[in-house]
Design a protein around this motif. Structure first.
Motif, mmCIF file in Angstrom:
data_model
loop_
_atom_site.group_PDB
_atom_site.id
_atom_site.type_symbol
_atom_site.label_atom_id
_atom_site.label_comp_id
_atom_site.label_asym_id
_atom_site.label_seq_id
_atom_site.Cartn_x
_atom_site.Cartn_y
_atom_site.Cartn_z
ATOM 1 N N THR A 39 19.864 -13.135 23.176
ATOM 2 C CA THR A 39 20.227 -14.318 22.420
ATOM 3 C C THR A 39 21.086 -15.211 23.288
ATOM 4 O OG1 THR A 39 21.145 -15.113 20.310
ATOM 5 C CG2 THR A 39 22.348 -13.366 21.421
ATOM 6 N N SER A 41 23.940 -18.412 22.910
ATOM 7 C CA SER A 41 24.786 -19.131 21.955
ATOM 8 C C SER A 41 25.718 -20.076 22.698
ATOM 9 C CB SER A 41 25.605 -18.146 21.119
ATOM 10 O OG SER A 41 26.468 -17.376 21.941
ATOM 11 N N ARG A 72 19.261 -5.267 18.066
ATOM 12 C CA ARG A 72 19.617 -6.333 17.123
ATOM 13 C C ARG A 72 21.126 -6.370 16.892
ATOM 14 N NH1 ARG A 72 15.286 -4.375 14.017
ATOM 15 N NH2 ARG A 72 16.707 -3.608 12.403
ATOM 16 N N LEU A 73 21.709 -5.211 16.667
ATOM 17 C CA LEU A 73 23.150 -5.158 16.450
ATOM 18 C C LEU A 73 23.910 -5.549 17.709
ATOM 19 C CD1 LEU A 73 23.439 -1.837 14.380
ATOM 20 C CD2 LEU A 73 23.572 -4.187 13.521
ATOM 21 N N GLU A 76 24.188 -9.312 18.236
ATOM 22 C CA GLU A 76 25.107 -9.881 17.248
ATOM 23 C C GLU A 76 26.557 -9.581 17.612
ATOM 24 O OE1 GLU A 76 24.025 -8.222 13.502
ATOM 25 O OE2 GLU A 76 21.988 -9.031 13.538
ATOM 26 N N CYS A 77 26.846 -8.314 17.842
ATOM 27 C CA CYS A 77 28.238 -7.894 18.032
ATOM 28 C C CYS A 77 28.800 -8.340 19.374
ATOM 29 C CB CYS A 77 28.345 -6.377 17.899
ATOM 30 S SG CYS A 77 27.962 -5.746 16.245
ATOM 31 N N THR A 79 27.810 -10.935 21.154
ATOM 32 C CA THR A 79 27.993 -12.382 21.097
ATOM 33 C C THR A 79 29.287 -12.733 20.396
ATOM 34 O OG1 THR A 79 25.610 -12.829 21.127
ATOM 35 C CG2 THR A 79 27.032 -14.546 20.224
ATOM 36 N N ARG A 80 29.538 -12.088 19.265
ATOM 37 C CA ARG A 80 30.762 -12.363 18.515
ATOM 38 C C ARG A 80 32.011 -11.999 19.316
ATOM 39 N NH1 ARG A 80 29.536 -9.631 14.456
ATOM 40 N NH2 ARG A 80 30.716 -7.726 14.847
#
Length: 269
Positions: A39, A41, A72-73, A76-77, A79-80
């Motif tokens: 991903t 961002s 997938r996780l 997300e994690c 990136t955050r």
């Protein structure tokens, strides 16, 4: 490359990934148990790219689902957490570990009492304008392309997690009780890094050189070829991916390792 050199300017990365089922899985009709995801961002001048690959345990009933959930996780994690990183090497490594714990906690929550059926490795690279972060549990690996010496491209294997035991076929998974103990992290600050390759262990014998059963350094000819195809892509990226998939399924590579194989590559155009 080290933790003290300055980072380079922001840049978008060109990213492509391919996973193919190994010979045993093709023969039995078993789904590929590898997975990859990435991903991007943030604004173009300050974007963060998170790359993740995972290799589901071949002996576990739902490991293909586990590897897909893990990547997938991870995107997300990680990136955050990348938005909260202090500007130090130790801060980056701490944030990577926190992101790993986030992934593991949510993975175990979603899989519940059957978590061992979803067992998978996980390898992540986080690409930012100021640093590159790396975290791995299990036997995936990451190679960086950075700079030249006498006109020859240089490739660097990031530190591998220690073996869980003296037996090379024992792998630590995201679901292992002591997984955090075996996590390996690194922070790289080198403005000359312009290529990144992540892979599961199905390509380790081809992509790396080995001494006494331990990976030592990248096999430059293979890694260079894999990144070069992304430096100069064809008119149809999907056709390029299919050509790479054919290579990964070839008898030549299968003879070395019959497992599932994954390549996730990123280059700066």
């Amino acid at each position: 490359m080290d933790d003290d050199s300055s980072g380079g300017p922001g840049a978008q990365w060109r990213v492509r990934g391919v996973s193919v089922e190994g010979y045993r899985h093709r023969r039995t009709g078993t789904p590929c148990q590898d997975a990859w995801l990435y991903t991007v961002s943030g604004p173009p001048e300050d974007s963060v790219t998170v790359l993740a690959v995972a290799d589901g345990a071949g002996s576990r009933a739902r490991s293909d689902e586990g590897s897909a959930l893990a990547v997938r996780l991870a995107v997300e994690c990680f990136t955050r957490r990348s938005a909260e990183v202090p500007p130090t090497a130790s801060g980056v490594r701490a944030a990577l570990r926190e992101a790993f714990l986030d992934v593991r906690e949510e993975f175990l929550r979603r899989t519940g009492d059957e978590s061992n059926d979803f067992a998978t490795t996980l390898t992540v690279a986080v690409l930012t304008p100021r640093w590159i972060g790396y975290l791995s549990v299990g036997d995936g690996f990451v190679v960086l392309r950075a700079g030249t010496v006498d006109g020859v491209r240089q490739f660097h294997l990031l530190p591998q997690p220690a073996a869980a035991s003296e037996y090379s076929n024992e792998t630590v998974f995201l679901t292992s009780t002591d997984a955090e103990r075996w996590v390996r992290t690194a922070c790289v600050r080198d403005p000359e890094v312009d290529g990144v390759l992540l892979s599961t262990d199905g390509l380790a014998q081809i992509a790396l050189t080995w001494v006494d059963g331990q990976p030592q350094q990248p096999r430059a000819s293979f890694v260079a070829a894999m990144l070069r195809t992304l430096d100069s892509p064809g008119a149809d990226p999907d056709e390029d991916d299919e050509a790479l998939a054919v290579l990964l399924r070839s008898d030549k590579l299968t003879a070395v390792n019959a497992d599932d194989k994954t390549l996730l590559r990123a280059v700066r155009p």
